[in-house]
Design a protein around this motif. Structure first.
Motif, PDB file in Angstrom:
ATOM      1  N   THR A   2      38.505  32.905  42.102  1.00 21.57           N
ATOM      2  CA  THR A   2      38.749  33.914  43.132  1.00 21.57           C
ATOM      3  C   THR A   2      39.715  34.973  42.628  1.00 21.57           C
ATOM      4  O   THR A   2      39.492  36.187  42.778  1.00 21.57           O
ATOM      5  CB  THR A   2      39.307  33.256  44.404  1.00 21.57           C
ATOM      6  OG1 THR A   2      38.366  32.290  44.882  1.00 21.57           O
ATOM      7  CG2 THR A   2      39.553  34.295  45.486  1.00 21.57           C
ATOM      8  N   ASP A   3      40.812  34.532  42.030  1.00 17.82           N
ATOM      9  CA  ASP A   3      41.797  35.479  41.505  1.00 17.82           C
ATOM     10  C   ASP A   3      41.239  36.249  40.309  1.00 17.82           C
ATOM     11  O   ASP A   3      41.520  37.443  40.153  1.00 17.82           O
ATOM     12  CB  ASP A   3      43.071  34.734  41.100  1.00 17.82           C
ATOM     13  CG  ASP A   3      43.847  34.221  42.298  1.00 17.82           C
ATOM     14  OD1 ASP A   3      44.021  34.990  43.259  1.00 17.82           O
ATOM     15  OD2 ASP A   3      44.269  33.065  42.279  1.00 17.82           O
ATOM     16  N   ASP A  59      38.139  37.144  39.816  1.00 15.06           N
ATOM     17  CA  ASP A  59      37.239  38.174  40.330  1.00 15.06           C
ATOM     18  C   ASP A  59      38.026  39.321  40.960  1.00 15.06           C
ATOM     19  O   ASP A  59      37.663  40.499  40.802  1.00 15.06           O
ATOM     20  CB  ASP A  59      36.283  37.568  41.353  1.00 15.06           C
ATOM     21  CG  ASP A  59      35.292  36.598  40.713  1.00 15.06           C
ATOM     22  OD1 ASP A  59      35.182  36.597  39.470  1.00 15.06           O
ATOM     23  OD2 ASP A  59      34.647  35.840  41.463  1.00 15.06           O
ATOM     24  N   ARG A  60      39.097  38.979  41.658  1.00  9.90           N
ATOM     25  CA  ARG A  60      39.912  40.012  42.305  1.00  9.90           C
ATOM     26  C   ARG A  60      40.557  40.929  41.266  1.00  9.90           C
ATOM     27  O   ARG A  60      40.551  42.154  41.415  1.00  9.90           O
ATOM     28  CB  ARG A  60      40.983  39.336  43.170  1.00  9.90           C
ATOM     29  CG  ARG A  60      41.992  40.290  43.794  1.00  9.90           C
ATOM     30  CD  ARG A  60      42.937  39.529  44.712  1.00  9.90           C
ATOM     31  NE  ARG A  60      43.603  38.437  44.020  1.00  9.90           N
ATOM     32  CZ  ARG A  60      44.685  38.580  43.262  1.00  9.90           C
ATOM     33  NH1 ARG A  60      45.224  39.793  43.090  1.00  9.90           N
ATOM     34  NH2 ARG A  60      45.253  37.543  42.683  1.00  9.90           N
ATOM     35  N   ALA A 120      37.984  43.128  39.539  1.00  9.58           N
ATOM     36  CA  ALA A 120      37.598  44.254  40.399  1.00  9.58           C
ATOM     37  C   ALA A 120      38.645  45.363  40.355  1.00  9.58           C
ATOM     38  O   ALA A 120      38.304  46.555  40.321  1.00  9.58           O
ATOM     39  CB  ALA A 120      37.390  43.766  41.828  1.00  9.58           C
TER      40      ALA A 120
END
Length: 419
Positions: free
Chosen positions: A405-406, A408-409, A412
């Motif tokens: 999750t981190d 991907d964040r 981005a």
């Protein structure tokens, strides 16, 4: 190549050839060999173990790595040793060797965990063959280095233990929590704790609670808040059933931290206030400071910067006084975050840099990544896009394989910055 290895094996003396077969049975995901585990599995003292390993080097069956330690030339070489054990030794002999190795690991991992955090409640593991020769982990640095060395082999070890020493699985996972917390892949941490909790053996109440609380922490890190809250509430119920005031406060803290991550800040403060009160009343000053740290973060997210910084400074001082450099650095990093959000980029840079020194020294991979992200955001605010991109890339590399999750964040954010 197999024929050459077999010929070399046939040329070794009986003691060295026996140790070679044993090495093939030990839990390892790489070619590396841990001499103390090998000695414990073989029932040899340290000097005899090194002597036999050196014989195997002379025979060309092992080599010396760049660190000076012994290792197989390749994974096929390790499998060759395992195949010889399979064809030469009885199932009972192989099972005893593996049990000795697992008992050594259980004993040393438990000792390491207790050295790292003497206040954490741990449970004595079931050991049939207490190792005669111990590592003597006398410092926190040694203890962390031991767990960091064994951590990458945990999946292999637990698979082996499931077959040969099922009762050891929950105790081993429990003992290795300091590794999971600092450096573990959250997905693996959840999987291992689920395996530990799925045992068909009745667990001591304290052990079950600790495993549930640990899994809740990993689930929270993966942003799986409902599952994390379910585990934490079950652990809290068990602590109340056991009338364990320290456990009650611990799980109230876990619930509060999870509710905060889930953005339920007001309810989070209720649980954190109870946890802080309980920990303070019990004289658990380090734990109380950690709860105060989390309260500071909640206040920061609520936009109450002055109240947040006050709590974070107090937490940092208390944690430093308790010798907890890692969590003191967390409190300092959050103060840096507060300064950045207030627009004081110079102060934020100093605070974050100071925290990063500790995280690098202490091995906090995911906190290093978080600080890099915050430093990148400061660089963006100052108009230093190139520096920000480099910091984002470093953070993404650290998150890769540990926190999707981190990762991907951050990826981005990097894409948005660089186009």
């Amino acid at each position: 190549m197999t024929e050459a290895r077999t010929a070399a094996y046939d040329g070794a003396d009986q003691g060295a050839s026996r140790l070679y077969r044993i090495l093939g049975l030990l839990p390892s995901a790489t070619t590396a060999i841990h001499p103390a585990m090998a000695g414990a599995a073989a029932g040899l003292d340290p000097a005899a173990t090194i002597e036999a390993l050196d014989v195997l080097v002379a025979q060309g069956l092992l080599s010396h790595g760049v660190d000076g330690g012994h290792r197989f030339a390749s994974l096929p070489a390790r499998r060759h040793a395992a195949a010889l054990a399979e064809s030469t030794d009885t199932p009972a002999t192989r099972a005893r060797v593996i049990r000795r190795a697992l008992d050594w690991l259980l004993t040393e991992a438990t000792a390491a965990s207790r050295r790292i955090d003497p206040t954490r409640r741990t449970v004595d593991p079931p050991v049939t063959f207490p190792p005669a020769h111990r590592l003597g982990l006398s410092t926190t640095t040694q203890a962390r280095a031991f767990l960091a060395d064994r951590g990458p082999h945990l999946t292999t070890t637990l698979t082996l233990a499931t077959t040969h020493h099922r009762a050891a699985v929950p105790y081993l996972v429990h003992a290795c929590w300091p590794y999971y917390l600092r450096d573990g892949d959250h997905r693996v941490t959840v999987a291992h704790h689920t395996k530990a909790l799925s045992t068909d053996t009745a667990l001591p109440l304290l052990l079950r609670r600790e495993l549930l609380g640990a899994r809740a922490t990993a689930l929270r890190a993966r942003h799986l808040f409902p599952a994390a809250l379910e585990d934490a509430h079950e652990a809290l119920a068990l602590a109340r059933q056991d009338s364990d005031l320290a456990g009650i406060a611990q799980h109230q803290h876990d619930i509060g931290a999870t509710l905060h991550e889930a953005l339920a800040h007001d309810l989070a403060n209720v649980y954190l206030a109870r946890a802080h009160q309980g920990r303070t009343a019990l004289g658990r000053h380090r734990d109380a400071a950690n709860t105060l740290l989390t309260q500071g973060v909640v206040y920061l997210d609520l936009g109450l910067h002055a109240d947040a910084v006050k709590r974070l400074r107090t937490a940092e001082e208390a944690l430093a006084a308790q010798g907890d450099r890692y969590n003191a650095a967390r409190a300092r990093a959050w103060q840096g975050r507060a300064a950045a959000l207030s627009g004081d980029h110079e102060q934020a840079t100093l605070l974050l840099a100071g925290a990063m020194v500790t995280f690098r020294a202490e091995g906090g991979r995911l906190w290093q990544a978080r600080v890099l992200v915050w430093q990148a955001e400061i660089a963006v605010a100052r108009g230093h896009a190139g520096r920000a991109a480099g910091l984002y890339r470093q953070a993404a590399d650290l998150y890769q394989g540990y926190s999707p999750t981190d990762h991907d964040r951050v990826s981005a954010a990097l894409t948005q910055l660089t186009g």
